[in-house]
Design an enzyme around this catalytic site. Sequence first.
Site, mmCIF file in Angstrom:
data_model
loop_
_atom_site.group_PDB
_atom_site.id
_atom_site.type_symbol
_atom_site.label_atom_id
_atom_site.label_comp_id
_atom_site.label_asym_id
_atom_site.label_seq_id
_atom_site.Cartn_x
_atom_site.Cartn_y
_atom_site.Cartn_z
ATOM 1 N N GLY A 53 0.768 -1.236 0.000
ATOM 2 C CA GLY A 53 0.000 0.000 0.000
ATOM 3 C C GLY A 53 0.801 1.289 0.000
ATOM 4 C CD1 TRP A 55 3.746 2.972 -5.229
ATOM 5 C CD2 TRP A 55 2.634 2.877 -7.165
ATOM 6 N NE1 TRP A 55 4.664 2.797 -6.238
ATOM 7 C CE2 TRP A 55 4.012 2.720 -7.426
ATOM 8 C CE3 TRP A 55 1.747 2.835 -8.231
ATOM 9 C CZ2 TRP A 55 4.510 2.549 -8.726
ATOM 10 C CZ3 TRP A 55 2.237 2.656 -9.524
ATOM 11 C CH2 TRP A 55 3.604 2.519 -9.770
ATOM 12 C CG ASP A 132 -7.017 -12.454 -10.471
ATOM 13 O OD1 ASP A 132 -6.321 -11.612 -11.074
ATOM 14 O OD2 ASP A 132 -6.932 -13.678 -10.670
ATOM 15 C CE LYS A 208 6.541 -3.841 -10.735
ATOM 16 N NZ LYS A 208 7.171 -3.569 -9.436
HETATM 17 N N1 SAM Z 1 2.576 -0.733 -5.353
HETATM 18 C C1 SAM Z 1 2.665 -1.553 -4.161
HETATM 19 C C2 SAM Z 1 3.101 -0.672 -3.029
HETATM 20 O O1 SAM Z 1 3.509 0.456 -3.302
HETATM 21 O O2 SAM Z 1 3.026 -1.084 -1.883
HETATM 22 C C3 SAM Z 1 3.602 -2.723 -4.357
HETATM 23 C C4 SAM Z 1 3.039 -3.743 -5.297
HETATM 24 S S1 SAM Z 1 3.897 -5.270 -5.281
HETATM 25 C C5 SAM Z 1 5.352 -4.857 -6.143
HETATM 26 C C6 SAM Z 1 3.037 -6.238 -6.456
HETATM 27 C C7 SAM Z 1 1.652 -6.667 -6.017
HETATM 28 O O3 SAM Z 1 0.991 -7.243 -7.141
HETATM 29 C C8 SAM Z 1 1.637 -7.755 -4.939
HETATM 30 O O4 SAM Z 1 1.065 -7.257 -3.765
HETATM 31 C C9 SAM Z 1 0.749 -8.859 -5.548
HETATM 32 O O5 SAM Z 1 -0.136 -9.447 -4.621
HETATM 33 C C10 SAM Z 1 -0.017 -8.092 -6.607
HETATM 34 N N2 SAM Z 1 -0.622 -8.935 -7.644
HETATM 35 C C11 SAM Z 1 0.018 -9.880 -8.396
HETATM 36 N N3 SAM Z 1 -0.879 -10.459 -9.230
HETATM 37 C C12 SAM Z 1 -2.093 -9.879 -8.998
HETATM 38 C C13 SAM Z 1 -3.398 -10.058 -9.551
HETATM 39 N N4 SAM Z 1 -3.633 -10.961 -10.516
HETATM 40 N N5 SAM Z 1 -4.414 -9.301 -9.069
HETATM 41 C C14 SAM Z 1 -4.191 -8.396 -8.095
HETATM 42 N N6 SAM Z 1 -2.973 -8.177 -7.541
HETATM 43 C C15 SAM Z 1 -1.931 -8.904 -7.987
#
Ligand code: SAM
Length: 370
Positions: A53, A55, A132, A208
């Site tokens: 969280g 962002w 998702d 990203k």
């Molecule tokens: N932007 C976040 C922050 O600032 O805290 C960090 C994000 S982290 C790099 C990537 C996130 O993508 C993970 O929490 C993961 O659970 C989520 N993620 C991966 N596949 C996903 C999906 N199909 N649906 C939703 N979230 C997903």
Amino acid sequence: MGKSSKDKRDAYYRLAKEEGWRARSAYKLLQMDEEFNLFEGVTRVVDLCAAPGSWSQVLSRILIKGEKFGRAAWEDKQEKTRRYVLGEKANDNKPSATEEKDLLNPRQDVKIVAIDLQPMSPLEGITMLRADITHPSTIPLLLQALDPETFDPSATSASHPVDLVLSDGAPDVTGLHDLDIYVQSQLLWAALNLALCVLKPGGKFVAKIFRGKDVDLLYAQLKLVFDRVRVAKPRSSRASSIEAFIVCEGFCPPKGFKASLDNPLGAGATLPPGNETGSERTKPSRKLREDGITELELGSEDEEVGEDIRWIAPFLACGDLSAYDADASYHLPKDRQILDPIQPPTAPPYKRALEMRKAAGGAYGKTKGL
Ligand code: SAM
């Protein structure tokens, strides 16, 4: 790697703990905002793949609480000093009456929805959904969260109420480069397809990317639906990593284009029908490539984005050059206190392993004689 060693090797990890961010990724969004002024005129934001969280924290602090960071904060300070020097202001350190009012009364017109597979700890002003982003059922959930009073579940087409869609999506990295790039690209296409369903005309999309083999196809596809597409590399993103961010502004879907998560762009296994309602010049259609990727095409008269024209997005490094270098290790005083992370993962994938280790009375391997 121990906490202290990680503090030395990763200045942004350390800084995030010191400045109250849940993850070092906060600096990537802040540095991109400095370059692209992402939040200007924005009141409705969707933060995809948002856990833990950081962002969302940035969004909450800038958009709801009206805080300023980086260059904006510096400019603010310059302006206060100028007014102080000119005798227009008594004390340049105190917030003005308007600023004080803003801090006390967070903005009510801003709506932010954060989505992730993982649960997230609450944040002021943010609606959190555990869902998702690749699943079509996520869109109605999101639209309902944005407009609970006016949401119509029987509406056949999605409304477009969002100014900015962010996606920092990343799968659990396996270390197998090609696989990681592929899974990441699937997540990116999912984020883009979702954004196409909910963005207002003129809206922005920031996501990203891993700069892999098919990245120029992505740029070309994005250029069909956005006025401006640029690639950003924030200073807090390691130069040694292929990670970058695509910054798309001015959402302008071609006439007749209808986005849908049932017939998504990017990786469809079937060829969805082309749209028949657009003008001849811009009539969009979808083409299924041999490798299973679905591309959006405009009419052949379109000179800018014709089939054989490769389009490479401009690449911008962003963030102050005096900011920490994400690839460098920094010397820290011996007596420096090591801080714990602001927000430990709520439900990490290794949670069960930790529970098993605890139940076994300590280091799992040791008790099992491994
Ligand atoms: N932007 C976040 C922050 O600032 O805290 C960090 C994000 S982290 C790099 C990537 C996130 O993508 C993970 O929490 C993961 O659970 C989520 N993620 C991966 N596949 C996903 C999906 N199909 N649906 C939703 N979230 C997903």
